[in-house]
Design an enzyme around this catalytic site. Structure first.
Site, short mmCIF file in Angstrom:
data_model
loop_
_atom_site.label_atom_id
_atom_site.label_comp_id
_atom_site.label_asym_id
_atom_site.label_seq_id
_atom_site.Cartn_x
_atom_site.Cartn_y
_atom_site.Cartn_z
N GLU A 1 -23.93 -107.69 -17.99
CA GLU A 1 -23.78 -106.84 -19.18
C GLU A 1 -24.96 -107.12 -20.09
OE1 GLU A 1 -20.20 -107.17 -21.65
OE2 GLU A 1 -19.12 -107.94 -19.91
N LYS B 1 -11.52 -99.31 -28.36
CA LYS B 1 -12.01 -100.66 -28.67
C LYS B 1 -11.76 -100.95 -30.15
CE LYS B 1 -14.13 -102.55 -25.00
NZ LYS B 1 -15.58 -102.63 -24.91
#
Length: 317
Positions: free
Chosen positions: A235, A288
């Site tokens: 990531e 999120k």
């Protein structure tokens, strides 16, 4: 995929192909998504849920059923690159000790199922590092070292990489102005800016924080007694909004395009060896936590660009 408004997986796979995106990371198994990836030629990193680690570690039959459900039915048509047991679990108390046995049970299950060529690994955050500056002094923290040393030794024995999540953004935004923006954005590495800090480390000059973090992780692995272990950046990214320091569309576009152009050339500690790198994330995610976490996407859920990333620009894309 922490959103309630994402396009159908078949549409997303078509978009990957149109954009020259050749690998994708899935944080957990999803049968609909895996079916959409059949025959696409896209390499897939498939993660386990962290809450499954305890059973994967303690129960080989559960690991076998996980592989039988999530890998074996797709193995002929989906190009699995890695299976990662857990994401950012180490260091983390009891859960951290479950990572290696979970990896071993998944590896055994793959072998029993006749699935070959798919390394099993785990993904860690840079919180596993107790020291990271300068990069040559990188070392696992006191809490992480007892877990990470056997993990990296196991990975080395299997010829598998360690996955590392690398975020200069958070180092920059949390530095109270101590980290230069150009250094965090890799701007000096691409010749797009000259006003940036560099770090000298034993005769090696670091022009960006991405390389410095990756090489600190390399140094930590070497201090744990393992040489030449490959690191995959599983990531990295930069938010385009959400109110955080430096979280703008311009900075996010600069960072991700710079990363794509840069990683094919390796790092000062591993010059010329491309760093396999995954950008986080494909889409802005409305479920999120509010703030920057909702704004890491390269695309809006309607598949329009938040900003343009040229995936063909990498020297080893």
């Amino acid at each position: 995929m922490v959103a309630d408004n994402l396009p159908a997986p078949e549409q997303v796979v078509s978009m990957y192909k149109a954009r020259n995106i050749s690998y994708v990371r899935l944080f957990h198994p999803d049968t609909t998504v895996l079916n959409a990836l059949r025959g696409s030629g896209i390499g897939v990193v498939l993660g386990t849920l962290n809450e499954d680690l305890q059973r994967l570690a303690s129960d080989p039959t559960f690991a076998a059923s996980w592989i039988a459900t999530n890998v074996q039915p797709f193995a002929g048509d989906v190009q699995f690159r890695y299976i990662n047991a857990g994401n950012e679990v180490v260091p983390g108390g009891d859960a951290a000790s479950q990572v290696l046995p979970a990896m071993q049970n998944l590896e055994s299950a793959l072998r029993s199922a006749g699935v070959t060529g798919v390394p099993v690994t785990t993904a860690v955050a840079t919180t596993v590092l107790g020291a990271s500056y300068p990069p040559s002094q990188g070392a696992f923290s006191e809490a992480a070292a007892p877990v990470m040393a056997p993990i990296v030794s196991y990975l080395s024995s299997k010829g598998a990489p360690l996955l590392v999540n690398v975020y200069p953004y958070f180092a920059y935004s949390g530095s109270s102005g101590q980290v230069a923006l150009g250094y965090a954005l890799l701007s000096s590495a691409t010749g797009t800016a000259t006003t940036t800090t560099t770090v000298e480390d034993g005769g090696v000059v670091y022009t960006n924080m991405f390389d410095a973090i990756v090489d600190a992780a390399h140094a930590a692995v070497e201090k744990a007694g393992v040489q030449d272990l490959e690191l995959v950046v599983s990531e990295t990214g930069w938010p385009s909004g959400g109110g955080g320091d430096g979280a703008t569309v311009e900075n996010a576009a600069a960072y991700n395009n710079n990363v794509v152009r840069h990683v094919g050339g390796g790092t000062p500690r591993r010059p010329g060896k491309p760093v396999e790198t995954y950008l986080f994330a494909m889409f802005n995610e409305d479920q999120k936590a509010e703030g920057v976490e909702q704004h890491f996407g390269l695309f809006q859920p309607d598949m329009t660009e938040v900003y343009h990333v040229d995936f063909t620009a990498g020297s080893s894309s």
